[in-house]
Design a protein around this motif. Structure first.
Motif, PDB file in Angstrom:
ATOM      1  N   GLY A 334      10.412 -35.076   4.507  1.00  0.00           N
ATOM      2  CA  GLY A 334      10.611 -36.243   5.360  1.00  0.00           C
ATOM      3  C   GLY A 334      10.002 -36.014   6.727  1.00  0.00           C
ATOM      4  N   ASN A 335       9.551 -37.094   7.350  1.00  0.00           N
ATOM      5  CA  ASN A 335       9.004 -37.023   8.699  1.00  0.00           C
ATOM      6  C   ASN A 335       9.641 -38.097   9.561  1.00  0.00           C
ATOM      7  OD1 ASN A 335       6.478 -35.194   9.375  1.00  0.00           O
ATOM      8  ND2 ASN A 335       6.362 -35.709   7.193  1.00  0.00           N
ATOM      9  N   ILE A 336      10.084 -37.697  10.749  1.00  0.00           N
ATOM     10  CA  ILE A 336      10.590 -38.631  11.750  1.00  0.00           C
ATOM     11  C   ILE A 336       9.607 -38.607  12.915  1.00  0.00           C
ATOM     12  CG2 ILE A 336      12.551 -39.317  13.170  1.00  0.00           C
ATOM     13  CD1 ILE A 336      13.183 -39.077  10.155  1.00  0.00           C
ATOM     14  N   THR A 420       9.441 -34.712  13.850  1.00  0.00           N
ATOM     15  CA  THR A 420      10.330 -33.781  13.182  1.00  0.00           C
ATOM     16  C   THR A 420      10.013 -33.796  11.691  1.00  0.00           C
ATOM     17  OG1 THR A 420      12.099 -34.140  14.798  1.00  0.00           O
ATOM     18  CG2 THR A 420      12.732 -33.197  12.673  1.00  0.00           C
ATOM     19  N   CYS A 421       9.678 -32.635  11.147  1.00  0.00           N
ATOM     20  CA  CYS A 421       9.322 -32.497   9.724  1.00  0.00           C
ATOM     21  C   CYS A 421      10.443 -31.746   9.024  1.00  0.00           C
ATOM     22  CB  CYS A 421       8.018 -31.722   9.569  1.00  0.00           C
ATOM     23  SG  CYS A 421       6.659 -32.305  10.596  1.00  0.00           S
ATOM     24  N   ILE A 429      13.272 -27.061   8.931  1.00  0.00           N
ATOM     25  CA  ILE A 429      13.060 -28.144   9.894  1.00  0.00           C
ATOM     26  C   ILE A 429      12.089 -27.645  10.957  1.00  0.00           C
ATOM     27  CG2 ILE A 429      14.115 -29.691  11.581  1.00  0.00           C
ATOM     28  CD1 ILE A 429      16.754 -29.323  10.089  1.00  0.00           C
ATOM     29  N   ASN A 430      11.020 -28.392  11.167  1.00  0.00           N
ATOM     30  CA  ASN A 430      10.053 -28.064  12.209  1.00  0.00           C
ATOM     31  C   ASN A 430       9.863 -29.260  13.119  1.00  0.00           C
ATOM     32  OD1 ASN A 430       8.864 -25.328  11.718  1.00  0.00           O
ATOM     33  ND2 ASN A 430       8.559 -26.213   9.685  1.00  0.00           N
ATOM     34  N   THR A 431       9.581 -29.007  14.382  1.00  0.00           N
ATOM     35  CA  THR A 431       9.285 -30.083  15.324  1.00  0.00           C
ATOM     36  C   THR A 431       7.924 -29.835  15.955  1.00  0.00           C
ATOM     37  OG1 THR A 431      10.391 -28.945  17.161  1.00  0.00           O
ATOM     38  CG2 THR A 431      11.713 -30.453  15.840  1.00  0.00           C
TER      39      THR A 431
END
Length: 464
Positions: A334-336, A420-421, A429-431
Motif C-alpha cells: 500500500g502507498n499513502i 508512506t509505503c 513501513i518506509n517513508t
C-alpha cells in the motif's frame, strides 16, 4: 447577506511574506497576493496564486504605517482584471492579534476604491495583517467599501494551519470525549469544522469514511458512481445483501449508514465520476482536504488538478494485493501519498503513467476507439483481489496521515512523510521525502481557481 470568504495560501508563500514583512527592522512593510477564485453556493474562496513583495525603497515606512503609490502594482491590477483574480493586500503588525487601525481603514478604502475602478467585477478583495509569528487576520473589502472579517485563513503545506476570526465551532458532543482526550479540544473542534471529500467509496474509501464520521468530521462529500454488488459486501462498511439485491448506489447506502450512527456529520453525495460533473468538482474544491480512494488513473489526475488549482491538500490511497493464482498471496502493498500544492504530482511520483492516463480517458470517452487500440495498453481491465483487513489497514494509515497534518503528533517533521509505503508481506513501513514539483504547469497553475487550464469535462464523446 455578505458571502463567507475563505483565504487560502501555501506555506511556501506564507514564509515569503513573513520574511519580507518581519525582517527585523521594526518598520511596517507591504506585499500583495494575486488570488484565483472559487465561487460556490454563494461563498467565495481567495486562493493565493502569486506573491508580490513591495520593495522597501518604494514605500514610506514607519513603525505603525506604510504607504506606497498604486503605480508600482499596476501590472498586478491588469492581471487581476484580465483573469478575474482578486487582490489581497498584506502588511505587517507587530503586536499579535492587534486589529486594523484607523490609518489602515483610510488606506484600505483609498486603495481598494482604485482596485474596483480597474476591475469589471464586484467580487470581494481583501486586506490581511500578518503578525511576527506568521499568524494572520483579515477582512474583505466589498465594492461599496464596506469591511467584513474573513472567518477563516488557511495555510496549506506539510502541515495545515488555520486562523479563524469571528467564527465559532460548535461544542464537541459527548460522543467524542475520548477523541478529545487523545487529541485535545482544539483538534476535536477543528475536525468538527472540516469539510472532507472522499472520492471512491468502496474498498479503502468506505473504512476511511467510517473513521472520519467517528472522529467527528462535520461535513463529508462522497463521490462514487457505482452500484453495490454482492462482490462489494466483503468490504463496504454498513452494506447489506438487500443493498446489493436492490442495486443501490454505494454512496446512498453509505449515507444511510452514517445517518443511522446519529453523530451529526452532514453528508453530501455525488453519484458520478468527478471528471463528468462540474458540481462535484466545485464541491470538492471547497473542501479542506480530499481523500482519493480510487483505482482510476483519470480520477487521480483530476484530483491532483483540483489540489493544485484550489489549494486543497490531497491524500491518495493505493492498495495492491497480488494473488499467486494458487490460492495464496504473492505480495500485499500500500502507498499513502500526501500531496500539497507545489509538491511533486502523482504523475511525477510514478503513481501512474501518461500512457495509462491516455488509455483510461480513451476508454471512457470513446469505447470503440479504445477497443481498436486495446492491444497497445497494459492490463487496464484486470481486477485485483480485495480483502477488508488489508483495506482497513491502509485506510487507517491514511486517516492518521490526515490527523498528523492538522495536529502534528509524530516525532519527526511532517515533511518526511509525503509518501508512506507499507509492505505487509515483509511487515515493513518506509517513508519518503517528496521534493517540490518540477512540472512547469503544476507550479504555474497553483491557486488559479476557476481558470482551470487543464480541467475539461467530457461525457461520452462530447465536451460539456
Amino acid at each position: 447577506m455578505i458571502a463567507m470568504v475563505h483565504f487560502k495560501i501555501t506555506d511556501k508563500m506564507c514564509q515569503e511574506l513573513k520574511n519580507h514583512l518581519h525582517n527585523g527592522d521594526g518598520l511596517e512593510a507591504l506585499a500583495f497576493v494575486v488570488c484565483g477564485r472559487l465561487n460556490h453556493e454563494g461563498d467565495n474562496w481567495l486562493l493565493a496564486h502569486e506573491v508580490f513583495l513591495m520593495p522597501y525603497e518604494k514605500c514610506s515606512r514607519n513603525v505603525d504605517y506604510v504607504s506606497w503609490k498604486t503605480e508600482h502594482i499596476e501590472h498586478l491590477l491588469e492581471k487581476a482584471k484580465d483573469k478575474g483574480f482578486a487582490i489581497v493586500k498584506v502588511h505587517s503588525h507587530f503586536i499579535t492579534n492587534s486589529d486594523f487601525s484607523e490609518l489602515d481603514d483610510v488606506s484600505d478604502s483609498s486603495f481598494f476604491e482604485a482596485v474596483y475602478g480597474w476591475s469589471d467585477s464586484e467580487l470581494p478583495h481583501a486586506s490581511i495583517l500578518m503578525y511576527p509569528d506568521g499568524s494572520m487576520m483579515g477582512r474583505t473589502i466589498q465594492s461599496d467599501m464596506s469591511f467584513a472579517a474573513i472567518p477563516k485563513i488557511t495555510v496549506v503545506g506539510d502541515s495545515i494551519r488555520s486562523f479563524t476570526n469571528c467564527f465559532q465551532i460548535e461544542s464537541v458532543g459527548k460522543e467524542f470525549i475520548r477523541n478529545q482526550q487523545a487529541f485535545g479540544e482544539k483538534t476535536t473542534k477543528i475536525l468538527r469544522g472540516l469539510k472532507v471529500g472522499v472520492v471512491g467509496c468502496s474498498g479503502t474509501g468506505s473504512p476511511v469514511i467510517e473513521q472520519l464520521v467517528r472522529l467527528g468530521v462535520g461535513t463529508i462529500v462522497l463521490v462514487d458512481a457505482d452500484l453495490i454488488e454482492h462482490k462489494n459486501l466483503n468490504r463496504i462498511v454498513g452494506s447489506t445483501s438487500a443493498d446489493a439485491e436492490a442495486k443501490r448506489l454505494k454512496i446512498e447506502a453509505i449515507k444511510k449508514h452514517i445517518e443511522r450512527m446519529g453523530l451529526g456529520t452532514k453528508v453530501i453525495i455525488f453519484p458520478t465520476l468527478i471528471q463528468e460533473s462540474r458540481e462535484a468538482i466545485d464541491t470538492l474544491a471547497s473542501c479542506d482536504i480530499i481523500f482519493g480512494c480510487v483505482d482510476s488513473v483519470e480520477g487521480r489526475f483530476y484530483l491532483n488538478l483540483i489540489s493544485t488549482y484550489y489549494l486543497v491538500p490531497l491524500i491518495d490511497v493505493g492498495v495492491k494485493l497480488v494473488a499467486d493464482g494458487e490460492g495464496g498471496i504473492d505480495s500485499i502493498n500500500g502507498n499513502i501519498h500526501y500531496v500539497n500544492p507545489g509538491s511533486k504530482t502523482l504523475l511525477e511520483r510514478g503513481v501512474f503513467t501518461q500512457e495509462q492516463l491516455t488509455a483510461e480517458s480513451l476508454r471512457r470517452m470513446s469505447p470503440q476507439e479504445y477497443e481498436k487500440r486495446k492491444a497497445y495498453f497494459d492490463n487496464l481491465d484486470v481486477e485485483s483481489p480485495a480483502v477488508v483487513s488489508v483495506n482497513m489497514t491502509f485506510a487507517a494509515f491514511a486517516v492518521n496521515e490526515m490527523l498528523a497534518r492538522f495536529h502534528p503528533f509524530r516525532y519527526r517533521d511532517n515533511s518526511r512523510f509525503a509518501n508512506t509505503c507499507i509492505n505487509l508481506s515483509d511487515w515493513d513501513i518506509n517513508t519518503q521525502v517528496v521534493r517540490e514539483s518540477k512540472s512547469k504547469s503544476a507550479l504555474r497553475d497553483i491557486g488559479v481557481g476557476n481558470l482551470e487550464p487543464q480541467m475539461e469535462l467530457y461525457v461520452s464523446e462530447e465536451t460539456v
